[in-house]
Scaffold this active site. Structure first.
Site, PDB file in Angstrom:
ATOM      1  N   ASP A 427       0.852  -1.187   0.000  1.00  0.00           N
ATOM      2  CA  ASP A 427       0.000   0.000   0.000  1.00  0.00           C
ATOM      3  C   ASP A 427       0.889   1.239   0.000  1.00  0.00           C
ATOM      4  O   ASP A 427       2.108   1.155   0.159  1.00  0.00           O
ATOM      5  CB  ASP A 427      -0.876  -0.046   1.259  1.00  0.00           C
ATOM      6  CG  ASP A 427      -1.970   1.007   1.274  1.00  0.00           C
ATOM      7  OD1 ASP A 427      -2.291   1.552   0.204  1.00  0.00           O
ATOM      8  OD2 ASP A 427      -2.506   1.280   2.370  1.00  0.00           O
ATOM      9  N   GLU A 430       2.688   5.044  -4.113  1.00  0.00           N
ATOM     10  CA  GLU A 430       2.698   5.963  -5.262  1.00  0.00           C
ATOM     11  C   GLU A 430       4.047   6.684  -5.475  1.00  0.00           C
ATOM     12  O   GLU A 430       4.292   7.078  -6.628  1.00  0.00           O
ATOM     13  CB  GLU A 430       1.572   6.992  -5.099  1.00  0.00           C
ATOM     14  CG  GLU A 430       0.196   6.424  -5.267  1.00  0.00           C
ATOM     15  CD  GLU A 430      -0.218   5.489  -4.124  1.00  0.00           C
ATOM     16  OE1 GLU A 430      -0.925   4.514  -4.396  1.00  0.00           O
ATOM     17  OE2 GLU A 430       0.180   5.737  -2.976  1.00  0.00           O
ATOM     18  N   ASP A 555      -9.103   3.172  -1.925  1.00  0.00           N
ATOM     19  CA  ASP A 555      -9.898   3.562  -0.763  1.00  0.00           C
ATOM     20  C   ASP A 555     -11.235   4.156  -1.182  1.00  0.00           C
ATOM     21  O   ASP A 555     -11.458   5.368  -1.134  1.00  0.00           O
ATOM     22  CB  ASP A 555      -9.101   4.562   0.086  1.00  0.00           C
ATOM     23  CG  ASP A 555      -7.843   3.944   0.663  1.00  0.00           C
ATOM     24  OD1 ASP A 555      -7.788   2.706   0.749  1.00  0.00           O
ATOM     25  OD2 ASP A 555      -6.922   4.687   1.022  1.00  0.00           O
TER      26      ASP A 555
END
Length: 894
Positions: A427, A430, A555
């Site tokens: 997670d 980015e 999310d």
């Protein structure tokens, strides 16, 4: 200030609104380039592109000369590359996306490259119909150091799909749509913004065929769709790199999907167990709560295959640590052992950000010693702020980064004395940071809770702070500003002036970070258990990552709109981007779900490849067992899913072999039916099961049925599709409309089970669903379900010609089960008897079958080995001639 060209002066003289309206026409008025020194061979073309007039200099001074290289790579793929011949410009590294090599020069091609020299423009034309698929005529090519512009004309109301990741309709609105590719942490996945992934590829569907276009470029970009009265357009606006385009085509969308898979890599095989139900929550306060959740699923009779835990298990949220009080090591190991003894699985989360607490976290010390951290322009490790406070980020371009990462996995996830995970969830890659630019984090002196409370306070642009220049190039605020959802490219992520070990800047490679972490994580899992297929789920992605890992859609929120969007998101990744192991957070991640929404989502989620219930710490618990109707819906959905699990597994194997999408929009199967081009809430699970979920709080759904034969999944009654919409009424919360496409044969387990291991011990049923011509085909692939390299496999081909079912197995894998049922649908008259012929010539003739005049279904129960080749014939006579001479009366055995 430099003197502006007449074009720039004109551009800057517009008012704010006028600028937005007229910008495209001003760019079209730029001089573009002329093609000179054109060299042509049988399979390639090269040329110099020379600036054709006074530069516009709207977004920086255009380069005076470019090089063009065109290559016919296959009969259906052309590569067009435009770059600076004088200096080496950044391009996506081969180590991240390996380039496909040209085959032997094709003698005939399905598409052709055509060009005009002055001013230079080019088009891609379909050979057979002479139809133009990509056309830059009238749209000036602009190539500045930090701004590349390429524009093509489109038909009105063009059917464009892709250009993700995004929260928008699957078919993109052809009028005034901007798709921005710059990966970011995007809570609530807001529509119209850039999200976690960057996939610069699109498919265009026409009644004459399908084609695709990939711009292999990882720099930030806006891709704009617009249309006027006569035509539409698609325009690339890229802030760096080069133009590296792949054009590919086929007769059908599935063929184009296969073409794209050839370019960026075919999907990875995944373990069989990963198709089971997964459960997670951000906010399980301790190990006891996790143990209770597992027990509650068992008590409720809901098959739970895999339990996950979020960052809750970490010691103060430092990766590769455990909280000694809430998640003591011995109890966590005991949970994993207990799950494995019950044939269940376990997944843990790992983030890329490594806390900087020297002496408290051994991972930081080892990484510092190996010098694998991403550096700032000062040569020191870049410091960001993530869950553990101040952090550093691995530099995946560092030659030691992957081995460092693998070592951490070996130490922490060691089955002998660590945590024997079955898969891993990555997670925040980015990479996400809680800092707004410039990040002034002071090591070990950050209160993360206070930072989280101010995340919504985006500081305004400050010209004195937003001038990150390298060699006179402004990285933070380039001349052209892409429509990033945050003011600065470096907001909430690693800064664009960060420098990788090989000298590449984060400005160019930002969109690759998540994919590179995914590859490193897959390799780390392989290093732990080299013989097993890794199971890795990531958040941030780039083109080609489906060849390594799976993806969840981020999310989302517990809203009906996000429930509906989960279909478009799944279709984008599974059918366009070649990342088939994909699904959303079922019931929603943030906000409180409701009983009807969670029930409907439990049903819908069962028909996505990746099926996980997951929600946020601030929301109410939403495990499926918490509401009776949701539990009922989940059990019903899982029962169907598990019966179809080998059908899905077979589809994944086919995707791995040739790129055939495992989940498809309707137009992939009905590409001649224009009414399917905009349908996104009905879809195909595999190529044979149509899913048409209820879309809101009501109990009705409008279903479009193409002109074809369909069968209700439950009753197996035949329906003739009229090429129109039908209403299905009174769909209960524990139901979801499913249809079998005519022309398909589906191998199914005869019943479900509580685990996928138990499921693999169940017998098979063959369901034959004849199409318009009475024919049907299908296949089944089986192996051990977990091994990276298989010692034995079994593939079975099924074919039905209207009266005979041919079953042809190949391979030696022994599944230990058999066929115990065969169902042939759409049989409008009972046959006199059935004739079963084995490969060794043995014959069985029987009347021991059931036929229903109401449903027109023929059911046969009989034990037939799975590895046996046989033919089943429907015979409508009372007697048959044996060997063409002797009349033989019916009997059950010979």
């Amino acid at each position: 200030m430099k003197k502006l060209s007449r074009f720039a002066t004109l551009f800057l003289s517009f008012g704010c609104i006028s600028t937005l309206v007229r910008a495209a026409s001003v760019l079209d008025a730029c001089p573009g380039y002329n093609a000179e020194n054109v060299q042509v061979t049988h399979s390639s073309l090269t040329a110099d592109l020379v600036l054709a007039g006074e530069p516009c200099a709207i977004y920086g001074q255009e380069l005076p000369k470019l090089s063009l290289h065109v290559e016919y790579q296959t009969d259906s793929r052309i590569r067009v590359k435009i770059t600076d011949p004088r200096e080496t410009r950044y391009e996506v590294p081969e180590q991240v996306v390996p380039r496909p090599r040209a085959e032997q020069a094709p003698t005939q091609t399905l598409i052709n490259f055509r060009f005009t020299s002055s001013p230079f423009s080019f088009s891609i034309v379909r050979t057979d119909t002479k139809e133009t698929l990509f056309d830059t005529v009238g749209h000036a090519l602009i190539f500045s150091p930090q701004y590349l512009r390429l524009k093509t004309s489109l038909p009105l109301n063009a059917n464009i799909y892709g250009l993700g990741e995004h929260t928008e309709s699957f078919r993109l609105d052809p009028e005034n749509t901007t798709r921005t590719l710059w990966t970011r942490d995007s809570m609530r996945i807001p529509p119209g913004t850039n999200l976690y992934g960057a996939h610069p590829v699109y498919f265009e569907q026409r009644t004459t065929g399908t084609h695709g276009v990939l711009l292999l470029n990882s720099n930030g970009m806006d891709i704009k769709l617009n249309q006027g009265e006569q035509r539409g357009s698609l325009e690339y606006n890229v802030i760096g790199g080069m133009l590296d385009l792949y054009f590919f085509t086929g007769a059908t969308p599935v063929e184009v999907a296969k073409q794209y898979a050839e370019i960026i890599g075919r999907p990875a095989e995944v373990p069989y167990w990963s198709f089971g139900l997964h459960q997670c929550r951000f906010g399980y306060k301790d190990i006891n709560e996790v143990v209770q959740v597992v027990a509650n699923y068992s008590t409720a009779g809901i098959p739970l295959e895999t339990m996950w835990i979020d960052i809750d298990y970490m010691d103060d949220r430092l990766i590769f640590t455990t909280d000694p009080e809430a998640y003591p090591k011995d109890k966590l190991r005991l949970l994993i052992k207990d799950l494995h003894e019950k044939d269940q699985h376990f997944v843990m989360m790992v983030d890329p950000a490594v806390g900087t607490r020297a002496g408290q976290q051994a991972t930081y010390d080892r990484g510092s010693e190996a010098d694998v951290w991403l550096k700032g322009p000062d040569g020191k490790p870049h410091i960001g702020i993530v869950w553990p406070g101040t952090t550093v980020f691995p530099d995946w371009f560092h030659p030691s980064a992957n081995s460092f990462w693998a070592k951490e996995f070996e130490l922490f996830f060691n089955p002998a004395d660590g945590f024997d995970i079955d898969g891993v969830w990555i997670d925040m890659n980015e990479p996400a940071s809680f800092c707004y630019h410039p990040c002034k984090a002071e090591i070990n002196k950050v209160n993360v809770t206070e930072i989280m409370l101010t995340l919504g306070n985006v500081p305004p642009l400050d010209p004195t702070l937003d001038q990150d220049e390298v060699d006179g190039v402004n990285l933070q605020r380039p001349p052209y500003a892409i429509r990033n959802d945050l003011p600065r490219l470096s907001d909430r992520t690693a800064p664009v002036d960060a420098v990788h070990h090989n000298g590449l800047l984060e400005y160019d490679t930002h969109n690759l970070y998540g994919s590179m972490m995914s590859v490193a994580t897959r390799e780390a899992m392989l290093a732990r258990k080299p013989t097993l297929r890794p199971f890795v789920i990531t958040r941030s992605t780039f083109a080609g990552i489906g060849a390594k890992v799976g993806k969840w859609l981020g999310d989302n929120a517990s809203e009906w709109a996000h429930y509906r969007f989960s279909i478009a998101g799944m279709l984008g990744f599974a059918s366009i981007y070649q990342v088939p192991m994909v699904g959303s957070d079922v019931c929603g991640f943030v906000d409180n779900t409701t009983e009807p929404l969670c029930a409907r989502w439990a049903m819908l989620g069962a028909f996505s490849p990746f099926y996980r219930n997951h929600n946020d710490i601030a929301s109410i618990p939403q495990e499926f067992y918490r509401w009776p109707v949701v539990a009922k819906a989940a059990k019903a959905a899982i029962e169907i899913r598990y019966k179809l699990l080998d059908y899905l597994y077979t589809a994944f194997h086919k995707a791995h072999l040739d790129g055939t999408p495992v989940v498809q929009p309707l137009f992939f199967a009905y590409s001649n039916d224009e009414q399917t081009f905009g349908i996104e809430h009905q879809f195909l699970f595999g190529d044979a099961i149509m899913v048409a979920p209820v879309l809101d709080e009501g109990n009705k759904v409008e279903i479009y049925l193409p002109m074809d034969i369909f069968y209700e999944f439950g009753t197996r009654k035949m329906i003739s599709g009229p090429g129109a919409k039908l209403w299905v009424k009174e769909v209960e919360l524990h139901e979801i409309p499913l249809l079998i496409r005519g022309g398909k044969i589906i191998p199914m387990r005869v019943e479900s089970a509580m685990t996928t291991k138990g499921l693999r011990q169940k017998d098979f049923e063959i369901v034959v669903a004849p199409g318009l011509l009475g024919l049907a085909t299908g296949s089944l692939y089986l192996d051990d379900g977990v091994s990276l390299e298989q010692e034995a496999t079994l593939e079975v081909l099924y074919a039905f010609d209207g009266t005979k079912l041919f079953v042809t197995p190949t391979g030696s894998f022994n599944a230990g089960v058999q066929y115990s049922k065969i169902a042939i649908l759409g049989v409008d008259e009972s046959p006199g008897f059935l004739k079963l012929t084995w490969s060794d010539g043995r014959i069985l003739q029987t009347k021991n079958f059931k036929w229903s005049a109401d449903t027109e279904v023929l059911d046969l129960e009989m034990s037939i080995p799975l590895n046996e080749k046989f033919t089943l014939e429907l015979v409508w006579e009372d007697f048959e001639y044996h060997s063409g001479k002797e009349q033989v009366p019916l009997h059950d055995e010979l």
